[in-house]
Scaffold this motif. Structure first.
Motif, PDB file in Angstrom:
ATOM      1  N   LEU A 270      30.722  -3.759 -62.772  1.00  0.00           N
ATOM      2  CA  LEU A 270      31.107  -2.242 -62.830  1.00  0.00           C
ATOM      3  C   LEU A 270      32.807  -1.774 -61.937  1.00  0.00           C
ATOM      4  CD1 LEU A 270      27.714  -0.522 -61.617  1.00  0.00           C
ATOM      5  CD2 LEU A 270      28.902  -1.105 -64.642  1.00  0.00           C
TER       6      LEU A 270
ATOM      7  N   SER B 197      28.275  -0.655 -75.396  1.00  0.00           N
ATOM      8  CA  SER B 197      28.450  -1.528 -75.526  1.00  0.00           C
ATOM      9  C   SER B 197      28.404  -1.400 -77.087  1.00  0.00           C
ATOM     10  CB  SER B 197      28.271  -2.440 -75.043  1.00  0.00           C
ATOM     11  OG  SER B 197      28.939  -3.942 -75.476  1.00  0.00           O
TER      12      SER B 197
ATOM     13  N   ARG C 234      27.284  -2.371 -71.286  1.00  0.00           N
ATOM     14  CA  ARG C 234      26.739  -1.028 -70.784  1.00  0.00           C
ATOM     15  C   ARG C 234      26.050  -0.233 -72.656  1.00  0.00           C
ATOM     16  NH1 ARG C 234      31.279  -2.474 -68.087  1.00  0.00           N
ATOM     17  NH2 ARG C 234      31.824  -1.389 -66.202  1.00  0.00           N
TER      18      ARG C 234
ATOM     19  N   GLN D  82      35.314  -3.373 -62.231  1.00  0.00           N
ATOM     20  CA  GLN D  82      36.960  -4.416 -62.635  1.00  0.00           C
ATOM     21  C   GLN D  82      36.624  -3.574 -64.627  1.00  0.00           C
ATOM     22  OE1 GLN D  82      37.196  -8.004 -62.371  1.00  0.00           O
ATOM     23  NE2 GLN D  82      36.876  -7.949 -60.166  1.00  0.00           N
ATOM     24  N   ASN D  83      35.783  -2.666 -64.385  1.00  0.00           N
ATOM     25  CA  ASN D  83      35.364  -2.416 -66.599  1.00  0.00           C
ATOM     26  C   ASN D  83      35.372  -3.364 -67.581  1.00  0.00           C
ATOM     27  OD1 ASN D  83      34.412  -0.399 -67.993  1.00  0.00           O
ATOM     28  ND2 ASN D  83      37.206  -0.288 -68.140  1.00  0.00           N
ATOM     29  N   LEU D  84      34.919  -4.675 -66.908  1.00  0.00           N
ATOM     30  CA  LEU D  84      34.526  -5.757 -67.653  1.00  0.00           C
ATOM     31  C   LEU D  84      33.264  -5.686 -68.733  1.00  0.00           C
ATOM     32  CD1 LEU D  84      34.853  -8.308 -64.822  1.00  0.00           C
ATOM     33  CD2 LEU D  84      36.439  -7.074 -66.316  1.00  0.00           C
ATOM     34  N   GLU D  85      33.724  -6.114 -69.951  1.00  0.00           N
ATOM     35  CA  GLU D  85      33.017  -5.806 -70.913  1.00  0.00           C
ATOM     36  C   GLU D  85      31.028  -7.501 -70.725  1.00  0.00           C
ATOM     37  OE1 GLU D  85      36.739  -4.989 -71.457  1.00  0.00           O
ATOM     38  OE2 GLU D  85      35.714  -7.338 -71.113  1.00  0.00           O
TER      39      GLU D  85
END
Length: 248
Positions: free
Chosen positions: A160, A110, A107, A162-165
């Motif tokens: 997106l 990040s 993102r 699962q809001n992963l890194e």
């Protein structure tokens, strides 16, 4: 070209050349406006079938893993894959014909800025299940957790949702997804070079494997691969350099 009957039979025990095609890698294959498979790998499959004098049947899959499984199980006769030692248990590879970069996407906000910052505890990296970068990162990442999306095109959606890194994949696919969804960016550089090659089931005649190796080298040297990439508007990938043939 004069082809020994036993070589032709080794490639096509059913009488038709079944080429396994993975639509999950947009560098190599996709569907055209008519919905038909099109791309560099399809062009190579058609040229190979023409040279060896066999009718071509395209066996189309949506993921690399399924394409690999088809050739390993001999339900397809040739395929187009990223070279990987795990896949090499059931497939004999040629040298690569195209080199593709694997990249990371994060993102915009990040804290990650470099590729070597990804492998940290608490980071979740989403990959396409069974893809070349799934196999590679499974070996290489020691602290980050791998999350597997059902296919390569679904990586960013999974990232997106699962809001992963981190999302990992073919650089061109991630660039296209970044433009589409917004609010994300690619980390600079690459974490791997994906070596795209042709392959056939490991149990087939070694002379057939040598024939396929020679075909790929000719396709690179003649400009066929470069012309196919240009024709299909492929950018960001490069024709692989010539390589000495392996000893089977």
């Amino acid at each position: 070209m004069d082809i020994l009957p036993e070589i032709r039979a080794a490639f096509a025990p059913t009488g038709r050349l079944r080429a396994s095609i993975n639509l999950g890698n947009p560098i190599l294959a996709g569907r055209n406006a008519a919905g038909e498979p099109a791309g560099v790998s399809i062009d190579l499959a058609r040229e190979f079938a023409r040279r060896i004098g066999l009718e071509l049947e395209l066996v189309v899959f949506d993921t690399a893993g399924k394409s690999v499984d088809a050739v390993t199980a001999e339900s397809a006769d040739i395929g187009f894959f990223a070279v990987d030692p795990v896949r090499g248990a059931g497939i004999r590879f040629t040298a690569p014909y195209v080199l593709i970069e694997g990249a990371y996407l994060v993102r915009q906000d990040s804290p990650l800025r470099e590729n070597d910052e990804v492998d940290r505890a608490g980071h979740r990296v989403v990959v396409g299940k069974g893809s070349a970068y799934d196999l590679y990162l499974t070996r290489e990442l020691k602290q980050a957790e791998i999350v597997r999306a059902p296919s390569s095109p679904a990586v960013v959606e999974t990232f997106l949702a699962q809001n992963l890194e981190v999302a990992a994949g073919v650089k061109q696919q991630l660039e296209a997804d970044a433009q589409r969804v917004g609010g994300v960016r690619l980390l600079p550089g690459r974490f791997m070079v994906i070596r795209q090659a042709m392959g056939l089931p490991k149990g087939r005649d070694a002379r057939a494997a040598a024939f396929l190796v020679a075909f790929v080298e000719d396709m690179k040297a003649s400009g066929f691969v470069a012309e196919a990439m240009k024709r299909h508007g492929i950018q960001g990938a490069s024709v692989a350099p010539p390589e000495a043939p392996p000893t089977f």
